[in-house]
Design an enzyme around this catalytic site. Structure first.
Site, PDB file in Angstrom:
ATOM      1  N   GLN A   1     -29.514  24.469 -78.321  1.00 13.62           N
ATOM      2  CA  GLN A   1     -29.259  23.869 -77.007  1.00 13.62           C
ATOM      3  C   GLN A   1     -30.063  22.567 -76.837  1.00 13.62           C
ATOM      4  O   GLN A   1     -30.481  22.229 -75.734  1.00 13.62           O
ATOM      5  CB  GLN A   1     -29.608  24.849 -75.889  1.00 13.62           C
ATOM      6  CG  GLN A   1     -28.562  25.920 -75.659  1.00 13.62           C
ATOM      7  CD  GLN A   1     -27.227  25.338 -75.175  1.00 13.62           C
ATOM      8  OE1 GLN A   1     -27.189  24.327 -74.501  1.00 13.62           O
ATOM      9  NE2 GLN A   1     -26.133  25.999 -75.534  1.00 13.62           N
ATOM     10  N   SER A   2     -30.276  21.858 -77.928  1.00 14.92           N
ATOM     11  CA  SER A   2     -31.118  20.662 -77.865  1.00 14.92           C
ATOM     12  C   SER A   2     -30.527  19.562 -76.977  1.00 14.92           C
ATOM     13  O   SER A   2     -29.404  19.102 -77.198  1.00 14.92           O
ATOM     14  CB  SER A   2     -31.301  20.116 -79.281  1.00 14.92           C
ATOM     15  OG  SER A   2     -31.866  18.831 -79.239  1.00 14.92           O
TER      16      SER A   2
END
Ligand SMILES: Cc1ncc(COP(=O)(O)O)c(C=O)c1O
Length: 310
Positions: free
Chosen positions: A46-47
């Site tokens: 989920q960067s």
């Protein structure tokens, strides 16, 4: 009661916002000047950083490859959904450490070079010296805004993990007449119990690029590790309280991984400072909270649900 000013990097107009845009702005600018055609960068599944890299690359007409930690989920949500929408090629690499991810990025770059491509790489958080300079520029932007407002904040508080934002702010401060303390709320503990040496190294390397004198020692860095709770990405009662408070009182959205933890730190430090305060313990207003963004991760059920659990 303290006055809190919020620097809204969460709603910048390009690339779906967040602090990483300031870094990719410089990194991709230099890459384009060098004739690069593909950005390779890395981060958690989920960067925000990887998503911003993919968005900025798309806007520059470049391809992007994202080396992401973890396994491919059945349904892409949050940032991962956006990565796909932005046309990034995604490579999941399982449960590997941050250093290994940067190494895999280099391997992918080699692979693309062999295919005749011209890749450039950006590490976790785009926290290389050039990327950090995006935040030196940001400090000067804030400087001008404070002048215009006639405001002297007691400090700037922001969320930190890979250190590029913090390092850059320190460089920008060295270029400004303002010596405002900058307090980093660490949300990732990427560099162990004492992140200061790594962050100072990064600040020094960034300052060298533009020949700025940086007269700082590790003891001048103020990085708070008290708000991580059980770890990176794990919601705390403080972050839940902060996320709800900001949403329900100001309609400002923060997230459990980054800006919610920063806001939790801010609230706690203000509570502790209400009295005679002082930067070593609590803080007093007026204060600038640098909202680094990150709300996209709320649209990943794992994160969103953890906020609404209470
Ligand atoms: C929303 C958000 N805030 C803060 C940070 C931390 O910034 P830095 O990596 O420059 O320390 C990140 C890093 O990914 C982020 O995505």
């Amino acid at each position: 009661m303290a006055e809190v000013w919020i620097k809204r990097d969460d709603i910048q107009g390009v690339a779906l916002a967040g602090n990483k845009l300031r870094k990719f702005d410089l990194v991709l600018g230099a890459a384009l000047a060098d004739g690069a055609d593909t950005l390779i960068t890395t981060g958690a599944a989920q960067s925000n950083s990887a998503r911003t890299g993919a968005a900025a690359a798309a806007a520059c007409g470049m391809d992007s490859v994202l080396v992401l930690r973890g396994d491919e989920p059945d349904v892409p949500t949050g940032n991962l959904f956006l990565d796909r929408l932005l046309g990034a090629e995604i490579r999941f690499v399982g449960d590997v450490g941050w250093r290994d991810m940067n190494r895999i990025v280099d391997e992918v770059a080699e692979e693309l070079r062999e295919q005749g491509r011209r890749p450039i790489t950006a590490p976790v958080g785009c926290s290389n010296p050039l990327g950090a300079l995006g935040f030196a520029r940001a400090f000067l932007e804030l400087d001008a805004q404070l002048d215009a407002l006639g405001l002297e904040p007691s400090c700037i508080v922001h969320t930190s993990t890979s250190g590029g934002s913090h390092a850059g702010l320190l460089v920008g401060r060295a270029m400004s007449p303002r010596n405002t303390p900058v307090v980093a709320i660490d949300a990732g503990q990427l560099f162990g119990r004492d992140p200061r040496p790594k962050m100072l190294d990064l600040a020094r390397s960034a300052a060298e690029l533009i020949e700025v004198e940086l007269e700082l020692s590790v003891d001048d860095l103020d990085i708070r590790l008290d708000y991580i709770g059980d770890g990176y990405g794990i919601t705390t009662s403080g972050s839940r309280e902060a996320i709800e408070l900001l949403a329900r009182s100001e309609a400002i959205v923060t997230d459990p991984v980054y800006s919610g933890k920063g806001a939790a730190g801010l609230i706690d430090l203000l509570r502790r400072g209400a009295g005679d305060g002082g930067i070593d313990g609590g803080i007093n207003g007026p204060v600038v909270f640098w909202h680094t963004g990150g709300y996209h991760a709320l649209f990943d059920p794992a994160n969103g649900v953890s906020v609404l659990e209470s």
